[in-house]
Design a protein around this motif. Structure first.
Motif, PDB file in Angstrom:
ATOM      1  N   UNK A  98      16.355  -7.504 -32.769  1.00  0.00           N
ATOM      2  CA  UNK A  98      17.760  -7.638 -33.002  1.00  0.00           C
ATOM      3  C   UNK A  98      17.187  -9.360 -33.389  1.00  0.00           C
ATOM      4  N   UNK A  99      18.058  -9.021 -34.439  1.00  0.00           N
ATOM      5  CA  UNK A  99      17.551 -11.212 -34.918  1.00  0.00           C
ATOM      6  C   UNK A  99      16.889 -11.467 -35.366  1.00  0.00           C
ATOM      7  N   UNK A 100      16.559 -10.177 -36.759  1.00  0.00           N
ATOM      8  CA  UNK A 100      15.253 -10.404 -36.786  1.00  0.00           C
ATOM      9  C   UNK A 100      14.120 -11.105 -37.371  1.00  0.00           C
ATOM     10  N   UNK A 101      14.803 -12.337 -37.626  1.00  0.00           N
ATOM     11  CA  UNK A 101      14.885 -13.545 -38.485  1.00  0.00           C
ATOM     12  C   UNK A 101      13.967 -14.392 -37.536  1.00  0.00           C
ATOM     13  N   UNK A 102      14.861 -14.320 -36.098  1.00  0.00           N
ATOM     14  CA  UNK A 102      14.528 -15.330 -35.068  1.00  0.00           C
ATOM     15  C   UNK A 102      12.896 -15.338 -34.259  1.00  0.00           C
ATOM     16  N   UNK A 103      12.332 -16.490 -33.995  1.00  0.00           N
ATOM     17  CA  UNK A 103      10.987 -17.095 -33.227  1.00  0.00           C
ATOM     18  C   UNK A 103      10.454 -15.450 -32.469  1.00  0.00           C
ATOM     19  N   UNK A 104       9.996 -15.288 -32.750  1.00  0.00           N
ATOM     20  CA  UNK A 104       9.241 -13.755 -32.191  1.00  0.00           C
ATOM     21  C   UNK A 104       7.938 -14.215 -31.292  1.00  0.00           C
ATOM     22  N   UNK A 105       7.763 -15.588 -31.423  1.00  0.00           N
ATOM     23  CA  UNK A 105       6.444 -16.128 -30.121  1.00  0.00           C
ATOM     24  C   UNK A 105       7.442 -16.755 -29.665  1.00  0.00           C
ATOM     25  N   UNK A 106       6.475 -15.487 -27.785  1.00  0.00           N
ATOM     26  CA  UNK A 106       8.063 -16.479 -27.395  1.00  0.00           C
ATOM     27  C   UNK A 106       7.017 -17.213 -25.399  1.00  0.00           C
ATOM     28  N   UNK A 107       6.960 -17.873 -25.050  1.00  0.00           N
ATOM     29  CA  UNK A 107       6.469 -18.465 -23.802  1.00  0.00           C
ATOM     30  C   UNK A 107       7.392 -18.308 -22.532  1.00  0.00           C
ATOM     31  N   UNK A 108       6.897 -18.960 -21.275  1.00  0.00           N
ATOM     32  CA  UNK A 108       7.994 -19.047 -19.992  1.00  0.00           C
ATOM     33  C   UNK A 108       8.472 -20.087 -20.308  1.00  0.00           C
ATOM     34  N   UNK A 109       8.484 -21.063 -21.524  1.00  0.00           N
ATOM     35  CA  UNK A 109      10.088 -21.723 -21.644  1.00  0.00           C
ATOM     36  C   UNK A 109      11.508 -20.856 -21.823  1.00  0.00           C
ATOM     37  N   UNK A 110      11.298 -20.167 -22.930  1.00  0.00           N
ATOM     38  CA  UNK A 110      11.985 -19.576 -23.135  1.00  0.00           C
ATOM     39  C   UNK A 110      12.935 -18.402 -22.518  1.00  0.00           C
ATOM     40  N   UNK A 111      12.006 -17.845 -20.963  1.00  0.00           N
ATOM     41  CA  UNK A 111      12.348 -17.253 -19.693  1.00  0.00           C
ATOM     42  C   UNK A 111      12.721 -18.699 -19.180  1.00  0.00           C
ATOM     43  N   UNK A 112      12.911 -19.774 -18.969  1.00  0.00           N
ATOM     44  CA  UNK A 112      13.631 -20.912 -18.040  1.00  0.00           C
ATOM     45  C   UNK A 112      15.287 -20.862 -19.378  1.00  0.00           C
TER      46      UNK A 112
END
Length: 302
Positions: free
Chosen positions: A265-279
């Protein structure tokens, strides 16, 4: 007191107190009681012939039972309705469970995997940091709809009876609404009714996320990506959350040892995720909740 006024107070109570563990360690949560009833019915009736008819009958019984209980409690005034509505909303507990994954992931990927396993049903053994974060974010988006916006919506529409009917059907779907040999027929009626009850709330949740993150201009893309999801509803809040954070969600994952190649979903979005994204996700949950609370207050004042 109007449904909107009661809901406004219930949302505040839930946000302040959440799920008091000391209370639910002593008495069963209403959702647990509903689950026990469904579990007993499944053990008793999900066998032999006519399993669809048996599951359909159970679904009708849940609807009637939820409505009758809601009407009965309403005879005692608005205060019991307020307290039960606050109990059955899940904003604070949702944020706490999602944030726990982010906190654990900051310690190690292993801790993150153990934490996310508490809130998702997919296999977690082979997950890396991005997969753990992605799973938590997807769960957050979907449960914002199922656990907060949909219950609030149905309380506004039909008061406590509407809320109890929704919770009973949604619980049934989560327990027996699977497409496998055991539940395909018995749980079909509950799954279809849950889809119907969540049709408006899922899209409303996507709009709340979109408005609070200024991505409503991407509504057409959100709609297109929502249709990629295997659920007719869950893709909406997930797609909106993906664009709100500028990340890709969904994608390949494993269930019961089998890898499934779901599209991103939103295939061109950033795929490397971190705990900051959960925040950021937890902040997004509160922003959507805040807009909902403000909207409910306006309705109460009107």
């Amino acid at each position: 007191m109007s449904h909107a006024a009661i809901l406004f107070l219930a949302m505040l109570l839930d946000a302040i107190f959440g799920e008091p563990r000391a209370l639910w360690n002593r008495v069963p949560h209403p959702a647990v009681l509903i689950g026990r009833a469904i579990g007993e019915a499944e053990k008793r009736f999900n066998s032999g012939d006519n399993r669809f008819a048996k599951g359909f009958t159970l679904t009708i019984a849940l609807v009637l039972g939820g409505w009758i209980v809601g009407e009965f409690i309403g005879l005692f005034g608005w205060l019991p309705e307020l307290l039960l509505a606050a109990i059955l909303l899940a904003q604070k507990s949702l944020v706490q469970h999602v944030q726990a994954v982010g906190d654990a992931l900051r310690i190690s990927v292993g801790d993150g995997k153990r934490a996310v396993a508490m809130i998702v049903s997919r296999d977690t053994a082979a997950m890396d940091q991005s997969a753990v974060a992605r799973s938590a974010i997807e769960s957050a988006a979907e449960n914002l709809s199922d656990g907060v916006i949909a219950p609030a919506f149905w309380f506004l529409i039909a008061g406590l009876p509407g809320l109890l009917v929704y919770k009973a059907v949604n619980t049934a779907d989560s327990m027996i609404g699977y497409r496998n040999d055991r539940y395909e027929q018995f749980g079909k009626a509950a799954a279809k009714l849950d889809d119907a009850l969540n049709w408006i709330p899922a899209r409303l949740t996507a709009a709340l996320i979109g408005v609070t993150h200024r991505v409503m201009g991407d509504w057409s893309a959100i709609s297109d990506d929502a249709k990629l999801h295997r659920s007719p509803n869950a893709g909406w809040p997930e797609s909106a959350m993906a664009r709100a954070l500028g990340i890709a969600l969904s994608g390949p994952r494993a269930y019961d040892g089998e890898m499934r190649d779901f599209p991103f979903v939103n295939q061109h979005g950033r795929r490397a995720l971190t705990p900051d994204d959960i925040d950021l996700t937890c902040a997004a949950l509160w922003r959507a909740w805040g807009l909902t609370l403000a909207s409910v207050l306006v309705l109460a004042l009107i």
